[in-house]
Write a protein that holds these residues in place. Structure first.
Motif, PDB file in Angstrom:
ATOM      1  N   GLU A 275     -12.833   1.460  -7.466  1.00 59.21           N
ATOM      2  CA  GLU A 275     -12.584   2.681  -6.695  1.00 59.21           C
ATOM      3  C   GLU A 275     -13.856   3.195  -6.041  1.00 59.21           C
ATOM      4  O   GLU A 275     -13.850   3.605  -4.872  1.00 59.21           O
ATOM      5  CB  GLU A 275     -12.002   3.752  -7.624  1.00 59.21           C
ATOM      6  CG  GLU A 275     -10.586   3.458  -8.085  1.00 59.21           C
ATOM      7  CD  GLU A 275     -10.116   4.439  -9.135  1.00 59.21           C
ATOM      8  OE1 GLU A 275     -10.938   5.258  -9.591  1.00 59.21           O
ATOM      9  OE2 GLU A 275      -8.935   4.389  -9.504  1.00 59.21           O
TER      10      GLU A 275
ATOM     11  N   VAL B  58      -5.963   4.425   0.057  1.00 59.53           N
ATOM     12  CA  VAL B  58      -4.905   3.589  -0.528  1.00 59.53           C
ATOM     13  C   VAL B  58      -4.770   3.921  -2.007  1.00 59.53           C
ATOM     14  O   VAL B  58      -5.766   4.030  -2.725  1.00 59.53           O
ATOM     15  CB  VAL B  58      -5.211   2.088  -0.350  1.00 59.53           C
ATOM     16  CG1 VAL B  58      -4.154   1.240  -1.052  1.00 59.53           C
ATOM     17  CG2 VAL B  58      -5.284   1.738   1.133  1.00 59.53           C
TER      18      VAL B  58
ATOM     19  N   LYS C 253     -13.199  -0.161   2.111  1.00 57.08           N
ATOM     20  CA  LYS C 253     -12.123  -0.893   2.778  1.00 57.08           C
ATOM     21  C   LYS C 253     -10.738  -0.413   2.369  1.00 57.08           C
ATOM     22  O   LYS C 253      -9.772  -0.644   3.092  1.00 57.08           O
ATOM     23  CB  LYS C 253     -12.251  -2.386   2.509  1.00 57.08           C
ATOM     24  CG  LYS C 253     -12.006  -2.815   1.084  1.00 57.08           C
ATOM     25  CD  LYS C 253     -12.108  -4.334   0.908  1.00 57.08           C
ATOM     26  CE  LYS C 253     -11.052  -5.078   1.685  1.00 57.08           C
ATOM     27  NZ  LYS C 253     -11.084  -6.535   1.435  1.00 57.08           N
ATOM     28  N   HIS C 254     -10.608   0.260   1.206  1.00 54.92           N
ATOM     29  CA  HIS C 254      -9.305   0.734   0.757  1.00 54.92           C
ATOM     30  C   HIS C 254      -9.243   2.260   0.696  1.00 54.92           C
ATOM     31  O   HIS C 254      -8.424   2.812  -0.031  1.00 54.92           O
ATOM     32  CB  HIS C 254      -8.971   0.153  -0.611  1.00 54.92           C
ATOM     33  CG  HIS C 254      -8.868  -1.336  -0.626  1.00 54.92           C
ATOM     34  ND1 HIS C 254      -8.050  -2.031   0.241  1.00 54.92           N
ATOM     35  CD2 HIS C 254      -9.484  -2.279  -1.390  1.00 54.92           C
ATOM     36  CE1 HIS C 254      -8.160  -3.331   0.003  1.00 54.92           C
ATOM     37  NE2 HIS C 254      -9.026  -3.505  -0.972  1.00 54.92           N
ATOM     38  N   GLU C 255     -10.094   2.924   1.445  1.00 57.79           N
ATOM     39  CA  GLU C 255     -10.084   4.380   1.443  1.00 57.79           C
ATOM     40  C   GLU C 255      -8.690   4.898   1.798  1.00 57.79           C
ATOM     41  O   GLU C 255      -8.081   4.475   2.777  1.00 57.79           O
ATOM     42  CB  GLU C 255     -11.108   4.907   2.454  1.00 57.79           C
ATOM     43  CG  GLU C 255     -11.204   6.426   2.498  1.00 57.79           C
ATOM     44  CD  GLU C 255     -11.697   6.997   1.177  1.00 57.79           C
ATOM     45  OE1 GLU C 255     -11.072   7.952   0.688  1.00 57.79           O
ATOM     46  OE2 GLU C 255     -12.694   6.480   0.642  1.00 57.79           O
TER      47      GLU C 255
ATOM     48  N   GLY D 260     -10.347   3.196  -2.774  1.00 61.74           N
ATOM     49  CA  GLY D 260      -8.962   3.214  -3.224  1.00 61.74           C
ATOM     50  C   GLY D 260      -8.842   3.835  -4.609  1.00 61.74           C
ATOM     51  O   GLY D 260      -9.840   4.008  -5.313  1.00 61.74           O
TER      52      GLY D 260
ATOM     53  N   THR E 282     -14.580   0.807  -3.042  1.00 61.01           N
ATOM     54  CA  THR E 282     -13.632   0.654  -1.930  1.00 61.01           C
ATOM     55  C   THR E 282     -12.983   1.953  -1.464  1.00 61.01           C
ATOM     56  O   THR E 282     -12.413   1.987  -0.380  1.00 61.01           O
ATOM     57  CB  THR E 282     -12.507  -0.307  -2.327  1.00 61.01           C
ATOM     58  OG1 THR E 282     -11.704   0.301  -3.359  1.00 61.01           O
ATOM     59  CG2 THR E 282     -13.065  -1.635  -2.823  1.00 61.01           C
TER      60      THR E 282
ATOM     61  N   ASN F  67       0.798  -1.207   0.000  1.00 59.84           N
ATOM     62  CA  ASN F  67       0.000   0.000   0.000  1.00 59.84           C
ATOM     63  C   ASN F  67       0.841   1.273   0.000  1.00 59.84           C
ATOM     64  O   ASN F  67       0.342   2.347   0.342  1.00 59.84           O
ATOM     65  CB  ASN F  67      -0.907   0.014   1.235  1.00 59.84           C
ATOM     66  CG  ASN F  67      -1.860  -1.150   1.233  1.00 59.84           C
ATOM     67  OD1 ASN F  67      -2.204  -1.652   0.182  1.00 59.84           O
ATOM     68  ND2 ASN F  67      -2.285  -1.570   2.416  1.00 59.84           N
TER      69      ASN F  67
ATOM     70  N   THR G 160       2.561   4.673  -0.974  1.00 55.38           N
ATOM     71  CA  THR G 160       2.105   5.764  -1.828  1.00 55.38           C
ATOM     72  C   THR G 160       3.259   6.708  -2.085  1.00 55.38           C
ATOM     73  O   THR G 160       3.964   7.096  -1.166  1.00 55.38           O
ATOM     74  CB  THR G 160       0.952   6.537  -1.147  1.00 55.38           C
ATOM     75  OG1 THR G 160      -0.100   5.631  -0.866  1.00 55.38           O
ATOM     76  CG2 THR G 160       0.455   7.656  -2.055  1.00 55.38           C
TER      77      THR G 160
END
Length: 380
Positions: A134, A110, A106-108, A139, A137, A24, A26
Motif C-alpha cells: 500500500e 484502488v 500505480k494503484h492509487e 492501493g 502503490t 478493481n 470498489t
C-alpha cells in the motif's frame, strides 16, 4: 460492482491454498467507500460499520474486526503517513527488489477486498506485506476472515449452478476446491503474467509436485490458474547436534523415531537446567484450532509407508480392484506407532518449542517450518 460476473486472477497461495486477485471494483454506499461488504450484512450491522468508519477514519493505521454475516472484516484505515503520501503523491517503494520494481502510486485509489482465513495463526505476514504494498502503490487491501476456507470462497466465486456473491477481489482457499472454477473460465490463466514476472518470481524454483497442484489441463493446454505457496505434506526435522552429542544415528524407520522420541522426551534439550523437553514436536496437535482436523493425516503419513509401497498410483485406503477397505495390519501398526509417539510429543508449530531448542525431532507441513524459522527471533 456487486452482482456482475467478473474474471478472476489467481496471484499467490498459502498452505494447500490459493490467493486470488481480481478486478478493481470498489464497494460503495451513498458515495462513500465502506470498510465492509455492505450488501452482505443487515441494516443494523451496516450502521455499525458506518459508525466505526466515522469514528476511526482519522486514527493512525487502524485495524479492526467487525462481525458481518458469516465473516469477520479486518478493516484497514491508512495511517497518517499513508494519507500524506496520497495527497503529496510520494510513495515508499524501497522495501525490497519487488517493491522497487513497481511504479510508485500505480494503484492509487484502488481498493481490493481479500477473503482470508485464520490470518493471525497462518498468514499474519500477508497483512504486513499488504501494508508495504500500500505504501508503495497507493492501493488499499482490506482483509476479511472466512469461517470455512473451502466453502466460503466458492460461494463468492460461483459455480455452474449458482452465481457467486462476488464481494471479494481475493481469496485464500484450498486448491482442491478450484477445479470447477477453472473449468468454467472463472479464473484467469497466469501463464503470461508468470512469464513477464519470472525474473523475481522464479516459478521453476517451486517444488514440482506443489507447483502442479495449481495447473489445470484444458483444451490441450496446461493453464496455470493458481500460484501455490506450499503443499501440505509432512516434513521431518532432526536435531543433528543432539545425535552427534549422544552418538545416535539418523532415524530411518518409524521404530527409530519411536526410540529417539522415548530417549529424549523429558530431558533437558535447551540447556536451561530443567528436564522438561520433548522427544517429538508435531503439527497439528490437539489445541491447533481448525488444524485439529489434520491430526488423522499424521496417522496416514505412517500408514502409507507400509501399505503404499508402489508409489502414488497405488491407494492405501481401498483395494484398487475391489474397492474393499484396506484397514488391516498396516493401519494397526500405524495406530500403535502413534499411540507411542503421542505420549512423547508436544506442539511444534503454534508455540516456540522447536525454535527454542525444546524438541529432538519435528514432523509438520513445510509451511509450519517456514513460519517457525522465518517469523521467530530464535529462528532468525
Amino acid at each position: 460492482m456487486i452482482g456482475r460476473r467478473r474474471r478472476r486472477t489467481l496471484i499467490v497461495a498459502a498452505g494447500s491454498s490459493v490467493f486470488l486477485f481480481v478486478g478493481n471494483d470498489t464497494l460503495t454506499a451513498e458515495g462513500k467507500q465502506l470498510l465492509c461488504p455492505s450488501s452482505a450484512i443487515d441494516d443494523s450491522a451496516l450502521a455499525l460499520c458506518r459508525d466505526w468508519d466515522d469514528r476511526h477514519s482519522s486514527r493512525s493505521h487502524e485495524m479492526s474486526i467487525t462481525a458481518s454475516g458469516t465473516h469477520n472484516i479486518w478493516a484497514h484505515t491508512p495511517n497518517s503517513d499513508a494519507a500524506a503520501t496520497a495527497s503529496g503523491k510520494s510513495y515508499d517503494c524501497e522495501g525490497d527488489e519487488y517493491l522497487r520494481s513497481l511504479a510508485p502510486g500505480k494503484h492509487e485509489g484502488v481498493v481490493a477486498n481479500y477473503l482470508s482465513f485464520n490470518t493471525a495463526q497462518s498468514t499474519g505476514h500477508f497483512v504486513d506485506r499488504a501494508r508495504l504494498f500500500e505504501r508503495c502503490t497507493g492501493g488499499v487491501i482490506n482483509f476479511a476472515e472466512a469461517n470455512d476456507v473451502a466453502e466460503d470462497p466458492i460461494k463468492d466465486i460461483g459455480t455452474k449452478s449458482s452465481t457467486g456473491s462476488e464481494l471479494y477481489d481475493a481469496y485464500i482457499m484450498m486448491y482442491s476446491f478450484t477445479s470447477e472454477a477453472s473449468s468454467l473460465g472463472l479464473l484467469e490463466t497466469l501463464n503470461d503474467r508468470i512469464r513477464d514476472s519470472n525474473r523475481l518470481l522464479k516459478y521453476e524454483d517451486i517444488f514440482p509436485k506443489v507447483r502442479s497442484m495449481g495447473e489445470y489441463r484444458k483444451d490441450g493446454k496446461t493453464n496455470i490458474d493458481l500460484l501455490m505457496a506450499d503443499g501440505d505434506f509432512f516434513v521431518p526435522v532432526v536435531r543433528i547436534d543432539l545425535l552427534e552429542r549422544d552418538n545416535k544415528p539418523i532415524p530411518h524407520t518409524w521404530d527409530d523415531v519411536v526410540e529417539l522420541a522415548r530417549y529424549y522426551n523429558g530431558t533437558d534439550l535447551n540447556d536451561d537446567g530443567v528436564a522438561d523437553d520433548f522427544g517429538l514436536c508435531i503439527f497439528p496437535r490437539a489445541g491447533s484450532g481448525f488444524y485439529d482436523a489434520w491430526i488423522p493425516e499424521l496417522v496416514y503419513s505412517t500408514w502409507a509407508t507400509t501399505d503404499q509401497t508402489k508409489g502414488i498410483q497405488q491407494g492405501f485406503f481401498f483395494d484398487e480392484e475391489t474397492f474393499e477397505p484396506r484397514i488391516g495390519n498396516g493401519f494397526e501398526r500405524a495406530m500403535n506407532i502413534w499411540k507411542d509417539l503421542w505420549g512423547n510429543s508436544a506442539d511444534g508449530c503454534i508455540t516456540n518449542n522447536f525454535v527454542s531448542g525444546r524438541c529432538a525431532i519435528g514432523l509438520a507441513p513445510p509451511g509450519c517450518w517456514k513460519g517457525a524459522f522465518v517469523n521467530s527471533e530464535e529462528g532468525g
